[in-house]
Write an enzyme that holds these catalytic residues in place. Sequence first.
Site, PDB file in Angstrom:
ATOM      1  N   LYS A 188      98.582  48.655  86.911  1.00 38.82           N
ATOM      2  CA  LYS A 188      98.009  47.465  87.559  1.00 38.82           C
ATOM      3  C   LYS A 188      98.800  46.265  87.045  1.00 38.82           C
ATOM      4  O   LYS A 188      98.564  45.762  85.948  1.00 38.82           O
ATOM      5  CB  LYS A 188      96.534  47.335  87.181  1.00 38.82           C
ATOM      6  CG  LYS A 188      95.662  46.654  88.193  1.00 38.82           C
ATOM      7  CD  LYS A 188      95.879  45.178  88.446  1.00 38.82           C
ATOM      8  CE  LYS A 188      95.542  44.196  87.381  1.00 38.82           C
ATOM      9  NZ  LYS A 188      96.027  42.836  87.704  1.00 38.82           N
ATOM     10  N   GLY A 241      98.504  41.778  77.356  1.00 39.31           N
ATOM     11  CA  GLY A 241      98.024  40.516  77.908  1.00 39.31           C
ATOM     12  C   GLY A 241      97.337  39.710  76.834  1.00 39.31           C
ATOM     13  O   GLY A 241      97.639  39.855  75.644  1.00 39.31           O
ATOM     14  N   SER A 242      96.397  38.895  77.261  1.00 41.62           N
ATOM     15  CA  SER A 242      95.776  37.960  76.322  1.00 41.62           C
ATOM     16  C   SER A 242      94.787  38.682  75.398  1.00 41.62           C
ATOM     17  O   SER A 242      94.227  39.735  75.745  1.00 41.62           O
ATOM     18  CB  SER A 242      95.049  36.871  77.104  1.00 41.62           C
ATOM     19  OG  SER A 242      94.070  37.462  77.929  1.00 41.62           O
ATOM     20  N   THR A 243      94.550  38.095  74.264  1.00 40.68           N
ATOM     21  CA  THR A 243      93.598  38.650  73.309  1.00 40.68           C
ATOM     22  C   THR A 243      92.190  38.640  73.912  1.00 40.68           C
ATOM     23  O   THR A 243      91.405  39.561  73.688  1.00 40.68           O
ATOM     24  CB  THR A 243      93.681  37.873  71.982  1.00 40.68           C
ATOM     25  OG1 THR A 243      95.007  38.072  71.461  1.00 40.68           O
ATOM     26  CG2 THR A 243      92.675  38.358  70.962  1.00 40.68           C
ATOM     27  N   VAL A 245      91.258  39.065  77.105  1.00 37.68           N
ATOM     28  CA  VAL A 245      91.054  40.224  77.988  1.00 37.68           C
ATOM     29  C   VAL A 245      91.136  41.518  77.161  1.00 37.68           C
ATOM     30  O   VAL A 245      90.416  42.480  77.441  1.00 37.68           O
ATOM     31  CB  VAL A 245      92.039  40.215  79.176  1.00 37.68           C
ATOM     32  CG1 VAL A 245      91.825  41.448  80.052  1.00 37.68           C
ATOM     33  CG2 VAL A 245      91.866  38.954  80.027  1.00 37.68           C
ATOM     34  N   GLY A 246      91.964  41.534  76.134  1.00 35.51           N
ATOM     35  CA  GLY A 246      92.043  42.707  75.244  1.00 35.51           C
ATOM     36  C   GLY A 246      90.673  43.055  74.679  1.00 35.51           C
ATOM     37  O   GLY A 246      90.305  44.229  74.561  1.00 35.51           O
ATOM     38  N   GLU A 264      98.545  45.302  73.302  1.00 34.12           N
ATOM     39  CA  GLU A 264      99.597  44.363  72.869  1.00 34.12           C
ATOM     40  C   GLU A 264      99.149  42.989  73.323  1.00 34.12           C
ATOM     41  O   GLU A 264      99.136  42.707  74.523  1.00 34.12           O
ATOM     42  CB  GLU A 264     100.918  44.689  73.550  1.00 34.12           C
ATOM     43  CG  GLU A 264     101.417  46.062  73.227  1.00 34.12           C
ATOM     44  CD  GLU A 264     102.637  46.007  72.337  1.00 34.12           C
ATOM     45  OE1 GLU A 264     103.001  47.056  71.833  1.00 34.12           O
ATOM     46  OE2 GLU A 264     103.196  44.917  72.162  1.00 34.12           O
ATOM     47  N   CYS A 298     105.083  36.681  74.305  1.00 33.16           N
ATOM     48  CA  CYS A 298     104.123  36.942  73.241  1.00 33.16           C
ATOM     49  C   CYS A 298     104.793  36.759  71.881  1.00 33.16           C
ATOM     50  O   CYS A 298     104.134  36.443  70.906  1.00 33.16           O
ATOM     51  CB  CYS A 298     103.590  38.358  73.395  1.00 33.16           C
ATOM     52  SG  CYS A 298     104.877  39.561  73.614  1.00 33.16           S
ATOM     53  N   GLU A 396      97.551  30.075  70.657  1.00 38.67           N
ATOM     54  CA  GLU A 396      98.731  30.468  71.425  1.00 38.67           C
ATOM     55  C   GLU A 396      98.819  29.568  72.662  1.00 38.67           C
ATOM     56  O   GLU A 396      97.911  29.543  73.481  1.00 38.67           O
ATOM     57  CB  GLU A 396      98.615  31.928  71.858  1.00 38.67           C
ATOM     58  CG  GLU A 396      99.863  32.411  72.572  1.00 38.67           C
ATOM     59  CD  GLU A 396      99.712  33.820  73.121  1.00 38.67           C
ATOM     60  OE1 GLU A 396      98.686  34.100  73.762  1.00 38.67           O
ATOM     61  OE2 GLU A 396     100.622  34.634  72.912  1.00 38.67           O
TER      62      GLU A 396
HETATM   63  P1  NAD Z   1      95.946  38.141  80.972  1.00 38.67           P
HETATM   64  O1  NAD Z   1      95.250  38.767  79.826  1.00 38.67           O
HETATM   65  O2  NAD Z   1      95.243  37.082  81.712  1.00 38.67           O
HETATM   66  O3  NAD Z   1      96.329  39.234  82.062  1.00 38.67           O
HETATM   67  C1  NAD Z   1      97.046  40.401  81.732  1.00 38.67           C
HETATM   68  C2  NAD Z   1      96.718  41.475  82.738  1.00 38.67           C
HETATM   69  O4  NAD Z   1      95.343  41.790  82.620  1.00 38.67           O
HETATM   70  C3  NAD Z   1      96.942  41.076  84.198  1.00 38.67           C
HETATM   71  O5  NAD Z   1      97.427  42.188  84.925  1.00 38.67           O
HETATM   72  C4  NAD Z   1      95.560  40.714  84.659  1.00 38.67           C
HETATM   73  O6  NAD Z   1      95.381  40.866  86.043  1.00 38.67           O
HETATM   74  C5  NAD Z   1      94.730  41.718  83.887  1.00 38.67           C
HETATM   75  N1  NAD Z   1      93.328  41.339  83.699  1.00 38.67           N
HETATM   76  C6  NAD Z   1      92.770  40.104  83.696  1.00 38.67           C
HETATM   77  N2  NAD Z   1      91.429  40.192  83.547  1.00 38.67           N
HETATM   78  C7  NAD Z   1      91.139  41.506  83.417  1.00 38.67           C
HETATM   79  C8  NAD Z   1      89.935  42.239  83.216  1.00 38.67           C
HETATM   80  N3  NAD Z   1      88.739  41.656  83.127  1.00 38.67           N
HETATM   81  N4  NAD Z   1      90.034  43.582  83.105  1.00 38.67           N
HETATM   82  C9  NAD Z   1      91.218  44.205  83.181  1.00 38.67           C
HETATM   83  N5  NAD Z   1      92.382  43.569  83.405  1.00 38.67           N
HETATM   84  C10 NAD Z   1      92.345  42.232  83.507  1.00 38.67           C
HETATM   85  O7  NAD Z   1      97.346  37.676  80.407  1.00 38.67           O
HETATM   86  P2  NAD Z   1      98.523  36.933  81.185  1.00 38.67           P
HETATM   87  O8  NAD Z   1      98.070  35.533  81.391  1.00 38.67           O
HETATM   88  O9  NAD Z   1      98.986  37.738  82.335  1.00 38.67           O
HETATM   89  O10 NAD Z   1      99.686  37.000  80.075  1.00 38.67           O
HETATM   90  C11 NAD Z   1      99.716  36.132  79.005  1.00 38.67           C
HETATM   91  C12 NAD Z   1      99.126  36.743  77.748  1.00 38.67           C
HETATM   92  O11 NAD Z   1      99.675  38.026  77.525  1.00 38.67           O
HETATM   93  C13 NAD Z   1      99.445  35.965  76.504  1.00 38.67           C
HETATM   94  O12 NAD Z   1      98.305  35.856  75.692  1.00 38.67           O
HETATM   95  C14 NAD Z   1     100.494  36.789  75.800  1.00 38.67           C
HETATM   96  O13 NAD Z   1     100.593  36.623  74.432  1.00 38.67           O
HETATM   97  C15 NAD Z   1     100.113  38.145  76.171  1.00 38.67           C
HETATM   98  N6  NAD Z   1     101.256  39.041  76.127  1.00 38.67           N
HETATM   99  C16 NAD Z   1     101.383  39.898  75.070  1.00 38.67           C
HETATM  100  C17 NAD Z   1     102.486  40.729  74.979  1.00 38.67           C
HETATM  101  C18 NAD Z   1     102.662  41.683  73.827  1.00 38.67           C
HETATM  102  O14 NAD Z   1     103.494  42.573  73.921  1.00 38.67           O
HETATM  103  N7  NAD Z   1     101.926  41.523  72.756  1.00 38.67           N
HETATM  104  C19 NAD Z   1     103.455  40.703  75.960  1.00 38.67           C
HETATM  105  C20 NAD Z   1     103.298  39.812  77.017  1.00 38.67           C
HETATM  106  C21 NAD Z   1     102.187  38.998  77.090  1.00 38.67           C
END
Ligand code: NAD
Length: 500
Positions: A188, A241-243, A245-246, A264, A298, A396
């Site tokens: 996704k 992605g973001s902490t 959503v993690g 991650e 990130c 961040e």
């Molecule tokens: P995000 O967390 O908003 O989205 C990441 C992904 O999660 C997207 O595909 C999004 O559609 C999906 N998502 C959003 N809400 C969700 C939910 N409720 N359930 C499941 N999936 C959901 O992050 P972003 O804005 O796309 O990216 C930026 C963030 O990602 C920053 O915090 C950055 O540090 C982090 N990031 C980390 C790494 C790493 O390797 N550590 C790499 C790249 C980005």
Amino acid sequence: MDQASSKLSPPSAPREFGFFVNGKSIPAGDRDIFERASPGHGVPVTRIPKCTPADLDAAVAAARAAFDDRRWSGLNGQARAAVLLKAGALIRERAEEIAYFETLENGKPISQARAEVGGCADMFEYASGLARSLHGDSFNNLGDGLFGIVTREPVGVVGLITPWNFPFLILCERVPYILASGCTIVAKPSEVTSATTLILAEILTEAGLPDGCMNVVTGSGSTIGQGLIEHVDVDMLSFTGSTAVGRRVVEAAGRTNFKKLGLELGGKNPQIVFADADLEDAADGVAFGIGFNTGQCCVSGSRLIVERSVADKFAQMVQDKFAKVRVGDPLDEATQVGAITTDAQNTTIMSYIEKGQAEGARLICGGEQLDMGRGQYIAPALFGDVTRDMAIAREEIFGPVLTIMPFDSVEEAIAIANDTVYGLAASVWTKNIDKALTVTRRVQAGRFWVNTTLAGGPELPLGGFKQSGWGREAGKYGVEEYTQIKSVHIEIGKRTPWIE
Ligand code: NAD
């Protein structure tokens, strides 16, 4: 696109994509469409279907069937490696197309996108070797009556959720390793950068990956993403992605089937510069560390921690570098810093630049919105007089914003570096081996650079300490993450009876 000139043009019409299930691209039909405008130009570049919950179920069912009937995991390593190698070759063949759509959707410079796509082909080539060398262990020291074997088995169906900052690179730091292990995938991508994930699905099918092993569902995080993390037929979820959503991913796994997780997440990464460093190298590296990908990495080095005796001089050197960096049209080959990927991210970055000043930090340079006629651009910002409690030093930002904090001793540098909930990456710049090794050992970060930054390759694992995540991607560790370990106990000879 005009490949002959050094400046490509955006497409005259957006390209239509289908989503991808069971080896086939499925057109949007009567589903809603997400039309993506390029952040560098503001023109529509792609049209992506918004999948329904039923589409997600179909994709998971396809991945489940492909895993359960062993059409992929039952192949030998040589056969899996052949598919991954072929995929690497096809990525190289379609590199220009992939780089073009990566730039159009993300806003990163085309020269950078091309380099990333080359790195992605390399990931597939490297992981092909791991498909053959993945192995377990044996124990021949259990006495004459018992022999022990430890096998590694693929976890099963892997849900893969990726962000918008490196849509193709982050994907390729995971997919070949997941496939090398024998797992199947439901990916996704971020709703704003789905194109290159869909191109990879086509490539994998052409490379000979059996149907159902790579599926891509497109749509928003709150519907399709949330559905994937809650799905009980998904055995493992790799989330980048973001902490924030993690955290939802962890909660969803706990509420449903305890799926295995790889996370991650965010970072607030220190760049520690000692007075004895090659300051010219360090200034260039620090500017690169925060300017690359407009600071939307990130692992961006967003906190400059510099020895007080050289702090003013070094700030001036970084400022001079910022003044020369070429911010502009992502489709221009000369551009080094492109557009901010989303409107929302642009607003977030600008609000942090305001907040920093309101908190009492001194904006030394940059931080203004650049008018390029179209698109959204921000001049890299440098903040002095920053204290550890300020939001710009703690949170961040995910943009080209660098804070400076001076230190007087090695201990203080380490304390400032570790004063964060994150632990993703860090750099140290010094010619003194004792300082370099002490800082490397004591700063909590999953990736560490000495006299360089943002370097990497498929051999080295990625991942974070603390709230930057769980587990590792890439390298041999990356394949192992997608395996379960089974201990096999084999009795040799006649059993000693329990009941005589
Ligand atoms: P995000 O967390 O908003 O989205 C990441 C992904 O999660 C997207 O595909 C999004 O559609 C999906 N998502 C959003 N809400 C969700 C939910 N409720 N359930 C499941 N999936 C959901 O992050 P972003 O804005 O796309 O990216 C930026 C963030 O990602 C920053 O915090 C950055 O540090 C982090 N990031 C980390 C790494 C790493 O390797 N550590 C790499 C790249 C980005």
